[in-house]
Enzyme design. Structure first.
Site, PDB file in Angstrom:
ATOM      1  N   ALA A 140      14.386 -34.197  13.698  1.00 55.93           N
ATOM      2  CA  ALA A 140      13.764 -34.318  15.020  1.00 55.93           C
ATOM      3  C   ALA A 140      13.281 -32.998  15.597  1.00 55.93           C
ATOM      4  CB  ALA A 140      14.746 -34.968  16.007  1.00 55.93           C
ATOM      5  N   THR A 141      13.794 -31.877  15.116  1.00 54.41           N
ATOM      6  CA  THR A 141      13.366 -30.585  15.649  1.00 54.41           C
ATOM      7  C   THR A 141      12.339 -29.911  14.732  1.00 54.41           C
ATOM      8  OG1 THR A 141      15.237 -29.480  14.562  1.00 54.41           O
ATOM      9  CG2 THR A 141      15.566 -30.221  16.836  1.00 54.41           C
ATOM     10  N   GLY A 142      11.880 -30.616  13.715  1.00 53.56           N
ATOM     11  CA  GLY A 142      10.961 -30.041  12.748  1.00 53.56           C
ATOM     12  C   GLY A 142       9.512 -30.087  13.190  1.00 53.56           C
ATOM     13  N   ALA A 191       7.709 -33.704  13.233  1.00 52.64           N
ATOM     14  CA  ALA A 191       8.035 -34.500  14.414  1.00 52.64           C
ATOM     15  C   ALA A 191       7.287 -33.989  15.638  1.00 52.64           C
ATOM     16  CB  ALA A 191       9.546 -34.469  14.656  1.00 52.64           C
ATOM     17  N   ASP A 212      25.051 -33.693  10.976  1.00 55.10           N
ATOM     18  CA  ASP A 212      25.033 -33.196   9.601  1.00 55.10           C
ATOM     19  C   ASP A 212      24.774 -34.412   8.715  1.00 55.10           C
ATOM     20  OD1 ASP A 212      25.512 -32.319   7.053  1.00 55.10           O
ATOM     21  OD2 ASP A 212      27.483 -31.452   7.462  1.00 55.10           O
ATOM     22  N   ASP A 241       2.124 -41.889   2.663  1.00 57.48           N
ATOM     23  CA  ASP A 241       1.092 -40.935   2.272  1.00 57.48           C
ATOM     24  C   ASP A 241       0.108 -40.962   3.441  1.00 57.48           C
ATOM     25  OD1 ASP A 241      -1.194 -39.634   1.383  1.00 57.48           O
ATOM     26  OD2 ASP A 241      -0.914 -40.255  -0.692  1.00 57.48           O
ATOM     27  N   HIS A 242       0.132 -39.927   4.277  1.00 62.28           N
ATOM     28  CA  HIS A 242      -0.603 -40.022   5.542  1.00 62.28           C
ATOM     29  C   HIS A 242      -2.115 -40.155   5.333  1.00 62.28           C
ATOM     30  CE1 HIS A 242      -0.985 -35.600   5.004  1.00 62.28           C
ATOM     31  NE2 HIS A 242      -2.107 -35.736   5.684  1.00 62.28           N
ATOM     32  N   GLU A 270      -9.057 -26.704   1.472  1.00 69.29           N
ATOM     33  CA  GLU A 270      -8.392 -26.073   2.613  1.00 69.29           C
ATOM     34  C   GLU A 270      -8.810 -24.608   2.689  1.00 69.29           C
ATOM     35  OE1 GLU A 270      -4.118 -27.779   3.240  1.00 69.29           O
ATOM     36  OE2 GLU A 270      -4.351 -27.350   1.106  1.00 69.29           O
ATOM     37  N   ASP A 272       1.448 -31.167  -5.051  1.00 70.36           N
ATOM     38  CA  ASP A 272       1.351 -31.222  -3.594  1.00 70.36           C
ATOM     39  C   ASP A 272       0.229 -32.142  -3.128  1.00 70.36           C
ATOM     40  OD1 ASP A 272       2.245 -30.323  -1.007  1.00 70.36           O
ATOM     41  OD2 ASP A 272       0.428 -29.106  -0.879  1.00 70.36           O
ATOM     42  N   HIS A 311      -2.259 -37.777  -2.499  1.00 71.74           N
ATOM     43  CA  HIS A 311      -3.497 -37.968  -1.745  1.00 71.74           C
ATOM     44  C   HIS A 311      -4.697 -38.294  -2.640  1.00 71.74           C
ATOM     45  CE1 HIS A 311      -1.038 -36.526   1.379  1.00 71.74           C
ATOM     46  NE2 HIS A 311      -1.370 -35.256   1.369  1.00 71.74           N
TER      47      HIS A 311
END
Length: 501
Positions: free
Chosen positions: A13-15, A18, A89, A181-182, A220, A239, A244
């Site tokens: 959640a802190t990444g 997110a 944890d 896979d976004h 990119e 990657d 993709h």
């Protein structure tokens, strides 16, 4: 059962994922009525946070990254009151028992009905451990549905993916696993099937009798940035290639399904992936796959370091930051049509595009070969701009017989703000639509193809070619097409300047 209601467990959640994607997606879904009032979100990560700190983090995320801005403070209060945080944890079972109590309380408070969505924005090596702890901690003991959403990479190769899948399926059924896979959530990727199959202009031509080649570019401008440690153990092939690029290729080439049902659609994609012609040996890999790594260069006047000078990268690294390949699909529709795929870092522009080049009419049929006719192109622009570009031949205005390329540029969104990929995919996961998530046999088939390339590269430093940062990659990538009489077509609007309708 309330299908669009859920307690959403946000692991990691802190990444960065997110913060940049998931919280903005949830807020846009809520604003557009795609998320029931009966929902709650539990943020989970190691670092300590209070509920108030967590909610402040979510607000900053919305303000910075959401396409739907906060304009109604009472509405915002109703949204954010559903967010709570627990320091956890992921390897500790007692923490999951405490999590169960929090989840049961929120389920009752917001009348959710026992539905639970577990989103794992974590390192893949934790997926199996978390799945087991969810079961042993009692979090799956509700009358509602349970779904597990997991991010790529799903394994490092086929054996590691098989091991990971074995761990997860000991707890969750395949129908409950949503592998993201976004790219499958992007507007134009989802539009490919409609445009090619729902138009009489294209459907009869979508085969090896009329298409000369298809090119897929995912470029990119950035280097590895802060991901040097991860990327140096992954590389462009794993990657970007395994997920993709092969997914986009499958969307382009799959047969129209017998029904618009998630499993029927995914069945057709699997058939394509199983039809990819494997490279027979290391010699074929070297012949048909180009492997590159960026060296020092410049872009727009700014000096750029080489990959081996990047932070957390081995100074002797053999990891590829670029690859291009000629891929063949051995089925009746596509036999003989080359698919050229390329992806890389530190290239001149950031873009994802598909160029479909149609076979040309004979020059001597029109004007006795006096003018060289350019091939017709259909281009799917996936990002950063979304649209469809069609290039045809026509008479130059004001001339008697000169032939010039004419272009038609279409933007299906009409300039309106369209949902981000993660909005679509989160919405689909909440309502149980698995169409644009990858099934296990898709993942396995893709790894089988990619692993043959990786095996061909193993121990072969000679096949790693350097290219200057800011260029289009190694010269061998151009030669790959030139041997077949083709060339890479310009991307990212570089066709501008041609007459347009």
């Amino acid at each position: 059962m309330r299908m669009n209601s859920a307690v959403i467990f946000m692991f990691g959640a802190t990444g960065d994922l997110a913060r940049r994607k998931l919280y903005p997606a949830l807020y846009s879904m809520y604003q557009e009525g795609k998320l029931s009032e009966r929902f709650a979100v539990i943020g989970l990560a190691r670092r300590p946070r209070t509920n108030e700190q967590f909610r402040d983090d979510v607000r900053r995320s919305i303000d910075e990254f959401s396409r739907t801005k906060v304009s109604d403070e009472p509405g915002w209060a109703r949204f954010v009151e559903r967010f709570e945080y627990l320091s956890l944890d992921s390897t500790s079972l007692p923490g999951f028992q405490e999590l169960r109590k929090m989840a049961d309380r929120l389920d009752e408070k917001f009348d959710v009905g026992g539905n639970r969505l577990f989103y794992l924005a974590l390192a893949p090596e934790l997926f199996g451990t978390v799945a087991v702890n969810l079961r042993d901690g009692g979090l799956l003991e509700t009358t509602g549905w349970h779904r597990l959403v997991i991010e790529k990479p799903f394994g490092y190769n086929l054996p590691s993916a098989q091991q990971l899948n074995k761990q997860i399926t000991e707890v969750f059924d395949e129908s409950e696993i949503f592998r993201i896979d976004h790219y499958l959530g992007k507007e134009m990727v989802q539009n490919i099937g409609v445009i090619r199959s729902a138009n009489a202009l294209f459907e009869p031509l979508w085969n090896n009798r009329h298409i000369a080649n298809i090119q897929i570019t995912l470029s990119e401008t950035v280097g590895v940035e802060e991901r040097g440690g991860y990327y140096d153990h992954s590389g462009a092939l794993r990657d970007m290639g395994q997920n993709h690029m092969l997914q986009v290729l499958a969307m382009l080439t799959m047969e129209p399904p017998s029904r618009m049902h998630p499993e029927d659609i995914r069945d057709e994609k699997v058939k394509v992936l199983r039809s990819l012609r494997p490279y027979a040996n290391a010699e074929e890999v070297d012949k048909y796959v180009v492997r590159g790594q960026y060296g020092p260069g410049e872009l727009k006047g700014a000096a750029l370091p080489g990959y081996r000078q990047e932070e957390k990268v081995d100074p002797e690294s053999k990891t590829e930051t670029y690859f291009a390949a000629k891929v063949l699909v051995d089925n009746f529709r596509w036999a003989g049509v080359p698919f050229y795929i390329r992806t890389g870092k530190r290239l001149p522009v950031k873009t994802t595009e598909v160029v479909v080049e149609f076979k040309n009419v004979p020059d001597n049929v029109y004007l006795a070969g006096k003018y060289r006719l350019e091939p017709n192109l259909l281009v799917f622009r996936i990002q950063p701009q979304e649209g469809v570009y069609l290039k045809i031949n026509g008479r130059e205005p004001g001339s008697e017989s000169s032939i010039v390329p004419l272009s038609l540029d279409l933007h299906p969104s009409g300039g309106h703000s369209t949902p981000e990929a993660y909005e679509r995919l989160l919405y689909d996961a909440v309502r149980g639509d698995s169409t644009y998530f990858t099934r296990w046999d898709e993942v396995a088939s893709a790894w089988q193809f990619i692993d043959r390339i990786a095996e061909g590269w193993s121990g072969s430093a000679a096949s790693l070619q350097s290219y200057p940062a800011g260029s289009w990659g190694p010269k061998a990538a151009e030669e790959l097409l030139a041997e077949d009489g083709f060339k890479w077509w310009p991307v990212n609007g570089q066709n501008a300047g041609e007459p347009k309708w």
